[in-house]
Write a protein that holds these residues in place. Structure first.
Motif, PDB file in Angstrom:
ATOM      1  N   LEU A   1       0.939  -1.248  -0.107  1.00 21.97           N
ATOM      2  CA  LEU A   1       0.045   0.009  -0.072  1.00 21.97           C
ATOM      3  C   LEU A   1       0.999   1.324   0.032  1.00 21.97           C
ATOM      4  O   LEU A   1       1.519   1.389   0.744  1.00 21.97           O
ATOM      5  N   ILE A   2       0.686   2.258  -1.146  1.00 22.54           N
ATOM      6  CA  ILE A   2       1.382   3.300  -1.217  1.00 22.54           C
ATOM      7  C   ILE A   2       0.679   4.511  -1.030  1.00 22.54           C
ATOM      8  O   ILE A   2      -0.486   4.539  -1.677  1.00 22.54           O
ATOM      9  N   ALA A   3       1.045   5.587  -0.116  1.00 23.73           N
ATOM     10  CA  ALA A   3       0.267   6.789  -0.336  1.00 23.73           C
ATOM     11  C   ALA A   3       1.041   7.536  -0.869  1.00 23.73           C
ATOM     12  O   ALA A   3       2.436   7.954  -0.790  1.00 23.73           O
ATOM     13  N   ALA A   4       0.644   8.625  -1.833  1.00 23.07           N
ATOM     14  CA  ALA A   4       1.267   9.646  -2.651  1.00 23.07           C
ATOM     15  C   ALA A   4       0.262  10.846  -2.648  1.00 23.07           C
ATOM     16  O   ALA A   4      -0.780  10.759  -1.792  1.00 23.07           O
ATOM     17  N   GLY A   5       0.740  12.088  -3.106  1.00 29.41           N
ATOM     18  CA  GLY A   5       0.094  13.047  -3.383  1.00 29.41           C
ATOM     19  C   GLY A   5       0.057  14.392  -2.097  1.00 29.41           C
ATOM     20  O   GLY A   5       1.118  13.984  -1.298  1.00 29.41           O
ATOM     21  N   CYS A   6      -0.907  15.204  -2.001  1.00 31.51           N
ATOM     22  CA  CYS A   6      -0.708  16.197  -1.231  1.00 31.51           C
ATOM     23  C   CYS A   6      -0.894  15.863   0.270  1.00 31.51           C
ATOM     24  O   CYS A   6      -0.066  16.215   1.326  1.00 31.51           O
ATOM     25  N   LEU A   7      -1.615  14.995   0.837  1.00 38.31           N
ATOM     26  CA  LEU A   7      -2.135  14.730   1.948  1.00 38.31           C
ATOM     27  C   LEU A   7      -0.753  13.832   2.716  1.00 38.31           C
ATOM     28  O   LEU A   7      -0.390  13.935   3.858  1.00 38.31           O
ATOM     29  N   ALA A   8      -0.180  13.120   1.623  1.00 36.94           N
ATOM     30  CA  ALA A   8       1.015  12.100   1.987  1.00 36.94           C
ATOM     31  C   ALA A   8       2.515  13.131   2.454  1.00 36.94           C
ATOM     32  O   ALA A   8       3.045  12.789   3.312  1.00 36.94           O
ATOM     33  N   GLN A   9       2.260  14.205   1.445  1.00 40.67           N
ATOM     34  CA  GLN A   9       3.373  15.159   1.748  1.00 40.67           C
ATOM     35  C   GLN A   9       3.187  15.892   2.984  1.00 40.67           C
ATOM     36  O   GLN A   9       4.135  15.919   3.548  1.00 40.67           O
ATOM     37  N   ARG A  10       2.036  16.419   3.327  1.00 39.36           N
ATOM     38  CA  ARG A  10       1.810  17.376   4.406  1.00 39.36           C
ATOM     39  C   ARG A  10       1.840  16.588   5.830  1.00 39.36           C
ATOM     40  O   ARG A  10       2.359  16.987   6.722  1.00 39.36           O
TER      41      ARG A  10
ATOM     42  N   LYS B   1       2.446   6.926  11.553  1.00 36.99           N
ATOM     43  CA  LYS B   1       2.284   6.557  12.995  1.00 36.99           C
ATOM     44  C   LYS B   1       0.758   5.833  12.913  1.00 36.99           C
ATOM     45  O   LYS B   1       0.486   4.782  13.496  1.00 36.99           O
ATOM     46  N   GLU B   2      -0.253   6.542  12.281  1.00 36.86           N
ATOM     47  CA  GLU B   2      -1.744   6.107  12.738  1.00 36.86           C
ATOM     48  C   GLU B   2      -2.021   4.964  11.582  1.00 36.86           C
ATOM     49  O   GLU B   2      -3.026   4.241  11.742  1.00 36.86           O
ATOM     50  N   ILE B   3      -1.508   4.867  10.445  1.00 32.33           N
ATOM     51  CA  ILE B   3      -1.738   3.827   9.448  1.00 32.33           C
ATOM     52  C   ILE B   3      -0.387   3.148   9.002  1.00 32.33           C
ATOM     53  O   ILE B   3       0.049   3.239   8.069  1.00 32.33           O
ATOM     54  N   PRO B   4       0.004   2.199   9.890  1.00 36.16           N
ATOM     55  CA  PRO B   4       1.326   1.547   9.719  1.00 36.16           C
ATOM     56  C   PRO B   4       1.203   0.675   8.481  1.00 36.16           C
ATOM     57  O   PRO B   4       2.033   0.116   7.939  1.00 36.16           O
ATOM     58  N   GLN B   5      -0.108   0.150   8.015  1.00 41.59           N
ATOM     59  CA  GLN B   5       0.103  -0.720   6.783  1.00 41.59           C
ATOM     60  C   GLN B   5       0.318  -0.103   5.430  1.00 41.59           C
ATOM     61  O   GLN B   5       0.535  -0.442   4.611  1.00 41.59           O
ATOM     62  N   VAL B   6       0.620   1.311   5.649  1.00 38.32           N
ATOM     63  CA  VAL B   6       1.025   2.029   4.495  1.00 38.32           C
ATOM     64  C   VAL B   6       2.662   1.691   4.476  1.00 38.32           C
ATOM     65  O   VAL B   6       3.394   1.894   5.297  1.00 38.32           O
ATOM     66  N   ASP B   7       3.063   1.215   3.223  1.00 40.57           N
ATOM     67  CA  ASP B   7       4.356   0.679   3.265  1.00 40.57           C
ATOM     68  C   ASP B   7       5.580   1.912   2.863  1.00 40.57           C
ATOM     69  O   ASP B   7       6.595   1.681   2.959  1.00 40.57           O
ATOM     70  N   ALA B   8       4.762   2.797   2.067  1.00 43.39           N
ATOM     71  CA  ALA B   8       5.796   3.600   1.693  1.00 43.39           C
ATOM     72  C   ALA B   8       5.083   5.090   1.272  1.00 43.39           C
ATOM     73  O   ALA B   8       3.715   5.075   0.995  1.00 43.39           O
ATOM     74  N   ILE B   9       5.505   6.329   1.322  1.00 43.81           N
ATOM     75  CA  ILE B   9       5.084   7.569   0.903  1.00 43.81           C
ATOM     76  C   ILE B   9       5.836   8.197  -0.144  1.00 43.81           C
ATOM     77  O   ILE B   9       6.998   8.190   0.044  1.00 43.81           O
ATOM     78  N   ILE B  10       4.918   8.590  -1.033  1.00 44.94           N
ATOM     79  CA  ILE B  10       5.789   9.351  -2.032  1.00 44.94           C
ATOM     80  C   ILE B  10       5.287  10.979  -2.042  1.00 44.94           C
ATOM     81  O   ILE B  10       4.221  11.312  -2.107  1.00 44.94           O
ATOM     82  N   GLY B  11       6.364  11.647  -1.757  1.00 42.48           N
ATOM     83  CA  GLY B  11       6.151  13.277  -1.833  1.00 42.48           C
ATOM     84  C   GLY B  11       5.675  13.477  -3.170  1.00 42.48           C
ATOM     85  O   GLY B  11       5.782  13.014  -4.273  1.00 42.48           O
ATOM     86  N   THR B  12       5.171  14.855  -3.244  1.00 39.15           N
ATOM     87  CA  THR B  12       4.632  15.504  -4.374  1.00 39.15           C
ATOM     88  C   THR B  12       5.618  15.591  -5.548  1.00 39.15           C
ATOM     89  O   THR B  12       5.331  15.461  -6.612  1.00 39.15           O
ATOM     90  N   MET B  13       6.829  15.791  -5.139  1.00 41.46           N
ATOM     91  CA  MET B  13       7.954  16.115  -6.298  1.00 41.46           C
ATOM     92  C   MET B  13       8.392  14.709  -6.512  1.00 41.46           C
ATOM     93  O   MET B  13       9.647  15.086  -7.102  1.00 41.46           O
ATOM     94  N   ALA B  14       8.202  13.643  -5.783  1.00 47.47           N
ATOM     95  CA  ALA B  14       9.006  12.461  -5.979  1.00 47.47           C
ATOM     96  C   ALA B  14       8.417  11.183  -6.844  1.00 47.47           C
ATOM     97  O   ALA B  14       8.461  10.207  -6.665  1.00 47.47           O
ATOM     98  N   ILE B  15       7.145  11.685  -7.676  1.00 51.51           N
ATOM     99  CA  ILE B  15       6.301  10.797  -8.181  1.00 51.51           C
ATOM    100  C   ILE B  15       7.152   9.932  -9.261  1.00 51.51           C
ATOM    101  O   ILE B  15       6.915   8.692  -9.455  1.00 51.51           O
TER     102      ILE B  15
END
Length: 442
Positions: free
Chosen positions: A75-84, A91-105
């Motif tokens: 499970l990957i989170a990207a976009g503005c919420l993930a950046q901010r 911390k709250e959703i440990p099932q998210v494996d990775a976060i992609i910042g808005t400039m790192a797509i």
């Protein structure tokens, strides 16, 4: 491996999603719309206002449940919420494996590969780095129209807006890259290009030292496969005489302009950090309508901004009544943390924000219905969007209708038409926001 890609928020975010899909297709991944068939889920999130934030969080939580059961592997989170809110998400959703910042797509494939290998890590780049860009996108709009994001970030610093903190300062995408992408889109069957950015009117100032939107429009108009070019998100104070002249004289540029003004009370505009006052708004609207009499003007407003008095609201109401915008949306003010407006005194109760929005929309509804009636008898070019099942009726759009936000023209005909076809139509009737028509025979 099948990827389910969920794209939330604005059309600018959608372009990022389409670019990520293109990168993943190059790596051999396949895609699915069915979560039961997905091995990997990517959620491209939004956090512009409270409702968008809530939708993004709920979607991540829903997908996290699939990860808990083992139904999906990553499970990957990207976009503005993930950046901010990257720390909160981890911390709250440990099932998210990775976060992609808005400039790192551009690192989406690497992030997925790491997550599948059990070594998921987050990917970020400087917010003011080169805007991510790829020529090969996977279109999710049906293929007959596409958004062309011409710049990233914003310098305006409106007091209610979080965008500069998640997207960085204004950076234009080089014109030659945009032209190449537009040509490729045309070759794929795209007939309408919709230019988007946080602000399209400033295009080129950072790269070329001047506003180059008119030049870009003229270059895009040379692409033979493109029939319509539509412009969204024009800040009124940045509109130039050259831009107005280009819209008026370049046949492929739709006589349609989206000008988000947000309010009409000078005191509210000042607190919002906007760069215009009501008199200047009236002047620009007058200039546009004088030079382009059939122009369709869309705007957005905020109701219940901190400190908005009843007098401020009544002034806005009168302005909307007098200006008679063709298209208009109203959003109750959303109090976003880390913005100046969130700390302002005299925050307005939610019920007052909603009531003021409803009043404005009721007024606009009457204006819009009357404007639709005024279209009866006109002959317009329309683009076919699809067909009504089991009826000799096609769903089409006129130059006055941006996809997903405006109305439709329902075309009665037994002719066989394809999505993306252009047809000349006589408008025969109107029904609230929508029109009815038949093929025009000269």
């Amino acid at each position: 491996m099948n990827i389910l890609f969920v794209s939330l928020g604005c059309d600018k975010n959608l372009v990022d999603s389409e670019m990520m899909l293109g990168m993943l297709r190059e790596k051999g991944y396949s895609f699915t719309d069915d979560e039961s068939e997905a091995d990997i889920v990517v959620v491209n999130t939004c956090c512009f206002i409270g409702d968008a934030k809530e939708e993004s969080i709920n979607t991540l939580l829903e997908m996290a449940e699939l990860k808990k059961t083992g139904q999906i592997k990553a499970l990957i989170a990207a976009g503005c919420l993930a950046q901010r809110y990257r720390e909160e998400i981890q911390k709250e959703i440990p099932q998210v494996d990775a976060i992609i910042g808005t400039m790192a797509i551009e690192e989406i494939a690497a992030a997925i590969e790491e997550a599948l290998a059990g070594s998921g890590k987050n990917h970020y780049r400087d917010l003011n780095s080169r805007p991510p860009f790829t020529q090969d996108r996977v279109l999710t709009t049906g293929g007959h129209f596409a958004y062309l994001k011409i710049a990233e970030g914003c310098n305006k610093r409106c007091t209610y807006c979080i965008i500069p903190k998640v997207r960085g300062d204004y950076r234009s995408i080089p014109m030659e890259e945009l032209i190449i992408q537009a040509k490729k889109l045309g070759e794929k069957g795209v007939r309408e290009l919709i230019l988007v950015a946080q602000e399209t009117t400033l295009y080129g100032v950072d790269l070329y030292g001047e506003k180059c939107l008119p030049k870009l429009l003229r270059e895009l108009a040379k692409i033979s496969d493109i029939y319509w070019i539509r412009i969204l998100y024009c800040y009124p104070e940045e509109i130039t005489e050259e831009l107005i002249e280009t819209i008026a004289t370049e046949p492929k540029v739709c006589h349609y302009l989206d000008i988000p003004i947000q309010h009409a009370s000078d005191s509210v505009l000042k607190r919002m950090g906007r760069r215009t006052n009501q008199e200047e708004l009236r002047q620009w609207i007058g200039k546009l309508r004088e030079r382009i009499p059939d122009i369709c003007l869309r705007t957005t407003l905020i109701s219940g901004f901190p400190g908005e008095t009843q007098e401020d609201f009544e002034e806005l109401y009168r302005f909307v009544n007098e200006m008679e915008f063709d298209r208009l949306g109203v959003f109750p003010y959303s109090r976003e943390e880390d913005t100046k407006a969130a700390e302002m005194p005299d925050q307005i109760p939610e019920e007052v924000k909603a009531a003021r929005r409803d009043e404005l929309m009721e007024l606009q509804q009457a204006i819009a219905f009357e404007k639709a009636e005024d279209m009866v008898g006109r002959v317009l070019d329309v683009m076919v969007e699809g067909k009504v099942a089991d009826e000799d009726v096609y769903v089409t759009r006129t130059y006055r209708d941006a996809p997903n936000v405006d109305g439709y023209l329902f075309l009665d005909t037994t002719a066989t038409l394809m999505t993306g076809d252009f047809v000349k139509v006589l408008v025969t009737d109107s029904n609230e926001y929508d029109l009815r028509g038949e093929i025009y025979h000269e």
